[in-house]
Design a protein around this motif. Structure first.
Motif, mmCIF file in Angstrom:
data_model
loop_
_atom_site.group_PDB
_atom_site.id
_atom_site.type_symbol
_atom_site.label_atom_id
_atom_site.label_comp_id
_atom_site.label_asym_id
_atom_site.label_seq_id
_atom_site.Cartn_x
_atom_site.Cartn_y
_atom_site.Cartn_z
ATOM 1 N N ALA A 1 -89.036 -46.602 47.930
ATOM 2 C CA ALA A 1 -88.098 -45.562 47.484
ATOM 3 C C ALA A 1 -88.829 -44.268 47.121
ATOM 4 C CB ALA A 1 -87.284 -46.066 46.294
ATOM 5 N N ASP A 2 -89.939 -44.385 46.411
ATOM 6 C CA ASP A 2 -90.701 -43.189 46.024
ATOM 7 C C ASP A 2 -91.248 -42.459 47.246
ATOM 8 O OD1 ASP A 2 -90.205 -43.791 43.362
ATOM 9 O OD2 ASP A 2 -92.195 -44.660 43.008
ATOM 10 N N THR B 1 -90.851 -38.118 51.397
ATOM 11 C CA THR B 1 -90.667 -37.813 52.820
ATOM 12 C C THR B 1 -89.408 -36.986 53.038
ATOM 13 O OG1 THR B 1 -91.783 -39.879 53.404
ATOM 14 C CG2 THR B 1 -90.485 -38.824 55.127
ATOM 15 N N GLU B 2 -88.329 -37.389 52.396
ATOM 16 C CA GLU B 2 -87.071 -36.657 52.522
ATOM 17 C C GLU B 2 -87.226 -35.218 52.026
ATOM 18 O OE1 GLU B 2 -82.430 -36.753 51.039
ATOM 19 O OE2 GLU B 2 -83.914 -37.917 49.918
ATOM 20 N N HIS C 1 -83.718 -40.581 53.522
ATOM 21 C CA HIS C 1 -82.657 -40.537 52.515
ATOM 22 C C HIS C 1 -81.980 -41.908 52.384
ATOM 23 C CE1 HIS C 1 -79.368 -38.979 50.107
ATOM 24 N NE2 HIS C 1 -78.544 -39.634 50.911
ATOM 25 N N SER C 2 -81.661 -42.503 53.510
ATOM 26 C CA SER C 2 -81.005 -43.815 53.489
ATOM 27 C C SER C 2 -81.920 -44.890 52.915
ATOM 28 C CB SER C 2 -80.573 -44.214 54.903
ATOM 29 O OG SER C 2 -79.587 -43.326 55.367
ATOM 30 N N LEU C 3 -83.177 -44.853 53.299
ATOM 31 C CA LEU C 3 -84.136 -45.838 52.782
ATOM 32 C C LEU C 3 -84.333 -45.697 51.278
ATOM 33 C CD1 LEU C 3 -86.793 -45.788 55.624
ATOM 34 C CD2 LEU C 3 -85.549 -47.808 54.827
ATOM 35 N N LEU D 1 -83.460 -52.429 56.749
ATOM 36 C CA LEU D 1 -84.833 -51.949 56.616
ATOM 37 C C LEU D 1 -85.554 -51.994 57.959
ATOM 38 C CD1 LEU D 1 -87.110 -50.977 54.733
ATOM 39 C CD2 LEU D 1 -87.621 -53.388 54.275
ATOM 40 N N ILE D 2 -85.367 -53.070 58.697
ATOM 41 C CA ILE D 2 -85.972 -53.184 60.032
ATOM 42 C C ILE D 2 -85.436 -52.079 60.941
ATOM 43 C CG2 ILE D 2 -86.075 -54.601 62.120
ATOM 44 C CD1 ILE D 2 -86.095 -57.073 60.215
ATOM 45 N N SER D 3 -84.121 -51.920 60.966
ATOM 46 C CA SER D 3 -83.494 -50.927 61.831
ATOM 47 C C SER D 3 -83.928 -49.503 61.478
ATOM 48 C CB SER D 3 -81.969 -51.053 61.723
ATOM 49 O OG SER D 3 -81.336 -50.022 62.421
#
Length: 116
Positions: A70-71, A76-77, A55-57, A31-33
């Motif tokens: 997630a929402d 955003t994606e 997408h990854s988040l 999450l930080i990265s």
């Protein structure tokens, strides 16, 4: 920001008490990265990168019960993949804020596992 407790506990049950802290710690680092990479993408106007990081988040956040992250990542994606640059950047900035709060929340959970 709240963690979806039923998702959190389901993950704990699915992976077991020994593995659970390692998974949470790994997600915390990710999450930080990803939040840092998202910030770079926002500042550089890299819409494709915003979409990739979002997408990854999205999936990992949902897995640990960070539904708000997630929402927002999903929104955003969607904007980024549709080429809606202004909306993607706006949503990514909001996502970045949610990630910051989530980092704090997870940090507290990691430091105080008895309350998890």
């Amino acid at each position: 920001m709240e963690i979806n407790e039923s998702t959190w506990e389901q993950l704990r049950q699915d992976v077991g008490d020994e593995v659970f802290p390692m998974i949470i710690s790994s997600f915390y680092q990710e999450l930080i990265s990803r939040s840092e990479k998202l910030e770079i993408a926002i500042n550089s106007g890299l819409i494709a990168s915003i979409g990739e990081e979002s997408h990854s988040l999205k999936s990992t956040a949902r897995t640990v019960g960070l539904d708000l992250v997630a929402d927002c990542a999903c929104e955003t994606e969607t904007s980024a993949r549709a080429g809606e640059s202004e909306q993607a950047i706006k949503s990514a900035q909001e996502l970045r804020k949610h990630c910051g709060v989530a980092i704090t929340v997870l940090s507290e959970r990691i430091e105080q596992p008895a309350q998890a």
